[in-house]
Design a protein around this motif. Structure first.
Motif, PDB file in Angstrom:
ATOM      1  N   GLU A 199     -32.682 -21.465 -16.459  1.00 39.61           N
ATOM      2  CA  GLU A 199     -32.657 -20.216 -17.224  1.00 39.61           C
ATOM      3  C   GLU A 199     -31.504 -19.339 -16.757  1.00 39.61           C
ATOM      4  O   GLU A 199     -31.343 -19.079 -15.564  1.00 39.61           O
ATOM      5  N   ILE A 200     -30.768 -18.849 -17.702  1.00 35.20           N
ATOM      6  CA  ILE A 200     -29.627 -17.997 -17.405  1.00 35.20           C
ATOM      7  C   ILE A 200     -30.091 -16.699 -16.720  1.00 35.20           C
ATOM      8  O   ILE A 200     -29.439 -16.151 -15.846  1.00 35.20           O
ATOM      9  N   ALA A 201     -31.292 -16.229 -17.096  1.00 35.41           N
ATOM     10  CA  ALA A 201     -31.836 -15.001 -16.495  1.00 35.41           C
ATOM     11  C   ALA A 201     -32.100 -15.200 -15.000  1.00 35.41           C
ATOM     12  O   ALA A 201     -31.904 -14.280 -14.204  1.00 35.41           O
ATOM     13  N   ASP A 202     -32.530 -16.411 -14.630  1.00 34.36           N
ATOM     14  CA  ASP A 202     -32.785 -16.690 -13.209  1.00 34.36           C
ATOM     15  C   ASP A 202     -31.477 -16.729 -12.420  1.00 34.36           C
ATOM     16  O   ASP A 202     -31.419 -16.275 -11.272  1.00 34.36           O
ATOM     17  N   HIS A 245     -41.619  -0.254 -18.388  1.00 27.82           N
ATOM     18  CA  HIS A 245     -41.280  -1.532 -19.016  1.00 27.82           C
ATOM     19  C   HIS A 245     -42.562  -2.274 -19.435  1.00 27.82           C
ATOM     20  O   HIS A 245     -43.482  -2.415 -18.633  1.00 27.82           O
ATOM     21  N   ARG A 301     -43.510  -5.367 -19.827  1.00 28.41           N
ATOM     22  CA  ARG A 301     -43.963  -6.514 -19.026  1.00 28.41           C
ATOM     23  C   ARG A 301     -44.478  -6.088 -17.653  1.00 28.41           C
ATOM     24  O   ARG A 301     -45.321  -6.744 -17.068  1.00 28.41           O
ATOM     25  N   ASN A 312     -48.537  -5.744 -16.028  1.00 24.67           N
ATOM     26  CA  ASN A 312     -48.707  -6.491 -14.784  1.00 24.67           C
ATOM     27  C   ASN A 312     -48.460  -7.987 -14.962  1.00 24.67           C
ATOM     28  O   ASN A 312     -49.077  -8.814 -14.314  1.00 24.67           O
ATOM     29  N   GLU A 313     -47.532  -8.323 -15.853  1.00 24.72           N
ATOM     30  CA  GLU A 313     -47.246  -9.726 -16.129  1.00 24.72           C
ATOM     31  C   GLU A 313     -46.207 -10.311 -15.192  1.00 24.72           C
ATOM     32  O   GLU A 313     -46.173 -11.520 -14.981  1.00 24.72           O
ATOM     33  N   ILE A 314     -45.300  -9.468 -14.715  1.00 23.89           N
ATOM     34  CA  ILE A 314     -44.174 -10.004 -13.941  1.00 23.89           C
ATOM     35  C   ILE A 314     -43.995  -9.250 -12.632  1.00 23.89           C
ATOM     36  O   ILE A 314     -44.418  -8.110 -12.492  1.00 23.89           O
ATOM     37  N   GLU A 370     -38.571 -11.034  -9.097  1.00 24.23           N
ATOM     38  CA  GLU A 370     -38.277 -12.364  -9.644  1.00 24.23           C
ATOM     39  C   GLU A 370     -37.608 -12.276 -11.012  1.00 24.23           C
ATOM     40  O   GLU A 370     -37.297 -13.296 -11.617  1.00 24.23           O
ATOM     41  N   ASN A 371     -37.442 -11.055 -11.535  1.00 24.72           N
ATOM     42  CA  ASN A 371     -36.904 -10.880 -12.890  1.00 24.72           C
ATOM     43  C   ASN A 371     -35.764  -9.868 -12.930  1.00 24.72           C
ATOM     44  O   ASN A 371     -35.526  -9.247 -13.966  1.00 24.72           O
ATOM     45  N   VAL A 428     -33.012 -10.326 -16.070  1.00 24.22           N
ATOM     46  CA  VAL A 428     -33.372  -9.831 -17.398  1.00 24.22           C
ATOM     47  C   VAL A 428     -33.640  -8.331 -17.352  1.00 24.22           C
ATOM     48  O   VAL A 428     -33.289  -7.594 -18.284  1.00 24.22           O
ATOM     49  N   ILE A 462     -30.402  -6.353 -17.653  1.00 26.69           N
ATOM     50  CA  ILE A 462     -29.925  -6.313 -19.051  1.00 26.69           C
ATOM     51  C   ILE A 462     -30.798  -5.365 -19.869  1.00 26.69           C
ATOM     52  O   ILE A 462     -30.294  -4.553 -20.653  1.00 26.69           O
ATOM     53  N   ASP A 463     -32.115  -5.436 -19.664  1.00 20.74           N
ATOM     54  CA  ASP A 463     -33.033  -4.520 -20.366  1.00 20.74           C
ATOM     55  C   ASP A 463     -32.715  -3.057 -20.023  1.00 20.74           C
ATOM     56  O   ASP A 463     -32.825  -2.172 -20.865  1.00 20.74           O
ATOM     57  N   TRP A 503     -31.486 -15.076 -23.070  1.00 22.10           N
ATOM     58  CA  TRP A 503     -31.531 -14.359 -21.785  1.00 22.10           C
ATOM     59  C   TRP A 503     -32.809 -13.554 -21.589  1.00 22.10           C
ATOM     60  O   TRP A 503     -33.182 -13.250 -20.462  1.00 22.10           O
ATOM     61  N   ARG A 504     -33.493 -13.155 -22.685  1.00 25.53           N
ATOM     62  CA  ARG A 504     -34.705 -12.359 -22.485  1.00 25.53           C
ATOM     63  C   ARG A 504     -35.875 -13.293 -22.149  1.00 25.53           C
ATOM     64  O   ARG A 504     -36.736 -13.567 -22.966  1.00 25.53           O
ATOM     65  N   LEU A 510     -39.989 -14.453 -15.882  1.00 18.82           N
ATOM     66  CA  LEU A 510     -40.760 -15.362 -15.034  1.00 18.82           C
ATOM     67  C   LEU A 510     -42.118 -14.702 -14.786  1.00 18.82           C
ATOM     68  O   LEU A 510     -42.199 -13.687 -14.102  1.00 18.82           O
ATOM     69  N   LYS A 547     -45.974 -13.912 -13.517  1.00 19.55           N
ATOM     70  CA  LYS A 547     -46.498 -13.880 -12.147  1.00 19.55           C
ATOM     71  C   LYS A 547     -47.167 -15.192 -11.752  1.00 19.55           C
ATOM     72  O   LYS A 547     -46.951 -15.708 -10.690  1.00 19.55           O
ATOM     73  N   LEU A 597     -55.285  -9.855 -18.622  1.00 21.60           N
ATOM     74  CA  LEU A 597     -54.334  -8.759 -18.692  1.00 21.60           C
ATOM     75  C   LEU A 597     -54.907  -7.614 -19.515  1.00 21.60           C
ATOM     76  O   LEU A 597     -55.577  -7.821 -20.511  1.00 21.60           O
ATOM     77  N   PHE A 646     -38.364  -2.747 -25.215  1.00 20.92           N
ATOM     78  CA  PHE A 646     -39.411  -1.736 -25.374  1.00 20.92           C
ATOM     79  C   PHE A 646     -39.996  -1.783 -26.773  1.00 20.92           C
ATOM     80  O   PHE A 646     -39.790  -0.920 -27.607  1.00 20.92           O
TER      81      PHE A 646
END
Ligand SMILES: [Zn+2]
Ligand SMILES: [Zn+2]
Lengths: 343, 98
Positions: free
Chosen positions: A26-29, A210, A212, A216-218, A222-223, A226, A229-230, B29-30, B33, B35, B45, B83
């Motif tokens: 992944e380019i984001a990683d 944000h 995500r 509490n998803e990320i 580790e991000n 992205v 960029i956001d 790119w969006r 990763l 958790k 969630l 957003f």
């Protein structure tokens, strides 16, 4: 290591040396890993931290010697570990009597420090709203700013240290945004740029609002790719500077329609960044940043540069990606070669 | 309005959007990763609606991309940003858009 120093000096993105992430799926990683490398590259190593602490210690002793009822404190980016290599150290002298801000005091401390061999290239700015003395400490060559009888900088530093503890990714993104703005000369408040505290508020608010992260998803660490960029997308393309103010009260990031900011009354709807001071609801901490037009443009440009680079490298063959940098499209680091912080 | 670009047919085979071509798809790119991807370990969630604020009008309860008021920024937002309710996991999207 020493034998590479020659290369580093001629390079715009030295944080990529020996750290190739072009094989990331992944380019984001890839961008996340580059951001972490950049942060580790510009972070002070143990020797630099020791030198800084010794310098501060000597200055503190000299101030106490000169005025027994006074003490020297560090605030600003050095107190929060958010400084870039070569940044000035911000200090403040506070005393029990509270009488050290006079013109005479400024001159008397400056000459004392000079006599002790702790200051050269001294500049005394007595007429400013916040009078300061500026100098270079000869041994470390660190630039020092000393202000007098003020506590708000110390309070802000304490608040920011709390935010750094509670907000993953805040330090990394702040350092990137700082370096980005510094290279474009958009980081000085007296020329309408964004000051350190405003940058921290922008990133803090972004991270807490944000989607995500809210859900509490990320984990932001580790991000970072992205998220960077956001970040540029939000403040470069979408944020409603005319109508929306940022607020962080008691650690909770919110937006506030400018027309509802009761304490700062009346607030005009103009293209102007507004950040409510967490310590004083009537104060807009970014009121000096009048050049928000160029700042927004720079952020939007960074979004375009980064995403275009992502598309380009996404299409490229693996062998053509090798040795490439994504972050290098928006951030350059020129200056003395550095070692990565030992982790 | 005379821009020839408008008549070129654009379509993204990655995400079925008609606003960009495949090689300029934000999904390149969006990418987040998450958790923990193992379903067992993943807690349910919850979307804290009270913490959602709009970058366009400053009010609570919706993201800026989904604001009903006139867009404040003069830079167009054709492709959607981070957003947006669309930038939520499917399970939360339902909760948000209900
Ligand atoms: Zn697409
Ligand atoms: Zn809205």
């Amino acid at each position: 290591s020493k034998d590479e120093d020659a290369n580093i000096l001629n390079m715009d993105f030295p944080w990529t040396i020996n750290r190739d992430h072009s094989k990331q799926k992944e380019i984001a990683d890839w961008l996340t890993l580059e951001i972490r490398d950049f942060v580790s590259y510009i972070s002070p190593n143990r020797k630099e931290i020791e030198l800084r602490n010794q310098t501060i210690g000597k200055l503190r002793d000299a101030v106490q010697h000169h005025w027994p009822d006074a003490n020297l404190h560090v605030f600003g980016s050095y107190a929060t570990d958010l400084y870039l290599p070569g940044s000035d150290i911000d200090c403040v002298v506070n005393s029990k009597a509270g009488d050290k801000q006079s013109r005479n005091c400024l001159y008397s401390l400056a000459s004392h420090l000079k006599k002790e061999g702790l200051a050269e290239d001294i500049e005394i700015i007595a007429k400013a709203r916040v009078p300061i003395i500026k100098f270079v400490e000869p041994l470390s060559k660190i630039h020092v700013d000393v202000s007098f009888e003020r506590t708000n900088g110390l309070e802000a530093a304490k608040l920011i240290r709390g935010w750094l503890d509670s907000t993953n990714g805040l330090r990394e993104l702040v350092l990137i945004v700082k370096q980005f703005l510094q290279a474009r000369r958009l980081n000085k408040v007296h020329t309408g740029g964004l000051g350190g505290f405003s940058i921290i508020c922008l990133v803090y608010s972004f991270l807490h609002l944000h989607p995500r992260i809210l859900a509490n998803e990320i984990n932001p660490i580790e991000n970072l790719g992205v998220l960077l960029i956001d970040f540029f997308e939000l403040y470069g393309k979408n944020f409603g500077y005319d109508h929306v103010a940022l607020s962080v009260m008691n650690g909770k990031a919110t937006y506030l329609p400018k027309s509802n900011w009761k304490e700062l009354h009346p607030i005009k709807s103009t293209f102007q960044l507004a950040i409510q001071d967490p310590g004083d609801a009537t104060n807009n901490i970014s009121r000096g940043s009048f050049n928000i037009r160029d700042i927004k443009k720079a952020f939007a440009g960074a979004f375009d540069l980064l995403t275009n680079r992502c598309f380009e490298l996404h299409r490229a063959k693996l062998k053509d990606r090798q040795g490439c940098s994504i972050l290098g499209n928006v951030i350059k680091y020129r200056g003395k070669a550095r070692d990565f912080r030992d982790e | 309005s005379q821009c020839p670009q408008k008549w070129k047919r654009i379509f993204c085979t990655r995400c079925n959007s008609k606003r960009h071509s495949r090689d300029r798809c934000p999904s390149v790119w969006r990418v987040y990763l998450l958790k923990d991807d193992r379903p067992k370990k993943r807690k349910k969630l919850i979307l804290p609606m009270h913490s959602i604020y709009c970058y366009n009008c400053g009010l609570k309860g919706h993201f800026g991309d989904d604001c009903d008021l006139r867009r404040s920024s003069r830079v167009p937002n054709e492709d959607g940003s981070a957003f947006s309710g669309d930038n939520l996991t499917n399970s939360l999207k339902k909760e948000y858009f209900q």
